[in-house]
Scaffold this motif. Structure first.
Motif, mmCIF file in Angstrom:
data_model
loop_
_atom_site.group_PDB
_atom_site.id
_atom_site.type_symbol
_atom_site.label_atom_id
_atom_site.label_comp_id
_atom_site.label_asym_id
_atom_site.label_seq_id
_atom_site.Cartn_x
_atom_site.Cartn_y
_atom_site.Cartn_z
ATOM 1 N N ILE A 10 0.840 -1.203 0.000
ATOM 2 C CA ILE A 10 0.000 0.000 0.000
ATOM 3 C C ILE A 10 0.873 1.250 0.000
ATOM 4 C CG2 ILE A 10 -1.588 1.358 1.428
ATOM 5 C CD1 ILE A 10 -3.022 -1.268 2.073
ATOM 6 N N LEU A 13 2.160 1.731 -3.447
ATOM 7 C CA LEU A 13 1.108 2.232 -4.338
ATOM 8 C C LEU A 13 0.844 3.717 -4.109
ATOM 9 C CD1 LEU A 13 -1.511 -0.658 -4.294
ATOM 10 C CD2 LEU A 13 -0.353 0.265 -6.296
ATOM 11 N N LEU A 34 -7.101 2.624 0.851
ATOM 12 C CA LEU A 34 -6.595 1.318 0.420
ATOM 13 C C LEU A 34 -6.618 0.307 1.563
ATOM 14 C CD1 LEU A 34 -3.646 2.453 -1.865
ATOM 15 C CD2 LEU A 34 -5.796 1.401 -2.578
ATOM 16 N N HIS A 35 -6.265 0.733 2.773
ATOM 17 C CA HIS A 35 -6.341 -0.159 3.933
ATOM 18 C C HIS A 35 -7.785 -0.601 4.176
ATOM 19 C CE1 HIS A 35 -2.283 -0.320 5.550
ATOM 20 N NE2 HIS A 35 -2.149 0.966 5.285
#
Length: 91
Positions: A10, A13, A34-35
Motif C-alpha cells: 500500500i 502504491l 486502500l487499507h
C-alpha cells in the motif's frame, strides 16, 4: 498500522500514485482508503469461506450454518487441546 507485506505494498502504491508532489493529507487519505479496501476484501473472503463450509456441511439456512460452524469450531478447539498429549505419547 500493520507492517506486513500488505502495508508495504500500500505504501508503494501511494508513492507511485500520489508521489511527493501531493500533500501529506492526500497521501494519508489514499493510504487509509486502500487499507479499508483490504479489510473489506478480507471480511468478504471470510464470509465466503464460511458460507462454502456451511454448504459443504449441508446447512440450509443461516441459523443452521452458525450452529454447524460452532460445532466444527468446538471440535477443532478440543483437538488443539489434545495435541500436546498426543505428542507426548509418541516420544
Amino acid at each position: 498500522m500493520s507492517s506486513g507485506p500488505t502495508a508495504k505494498l500500500i505504501d508503494e502504491l501511494v508513492l507511485a500514485v500520489a508521489g511527493s508532489a501531493h500533500d501529506a493529507r492526500a497521501r494519508h487519505v489514499l493510504a487509509q482508503a486502500l487499507h479499508g479496501l483490504v479489510r473489506l476484501a478480507r471480511s468478504e473472503q471470510l464470509l465466503d469461506m464460511q458460507r462454502d463450509a456451511a454448504r459443504a456441511l449441508g446447512a440450509g439456512s443461516r441459523r443452521e450454518m452458525r450452529a454447524l460452524m460452532r460445532r466444527v469450531g468446538a471440535r477443532g478447539a478440543r483437538k488443539q487441546e489434545q495435541l500436546p498429549l498426543e505428542l507426548l505419547d509418541r516420544s
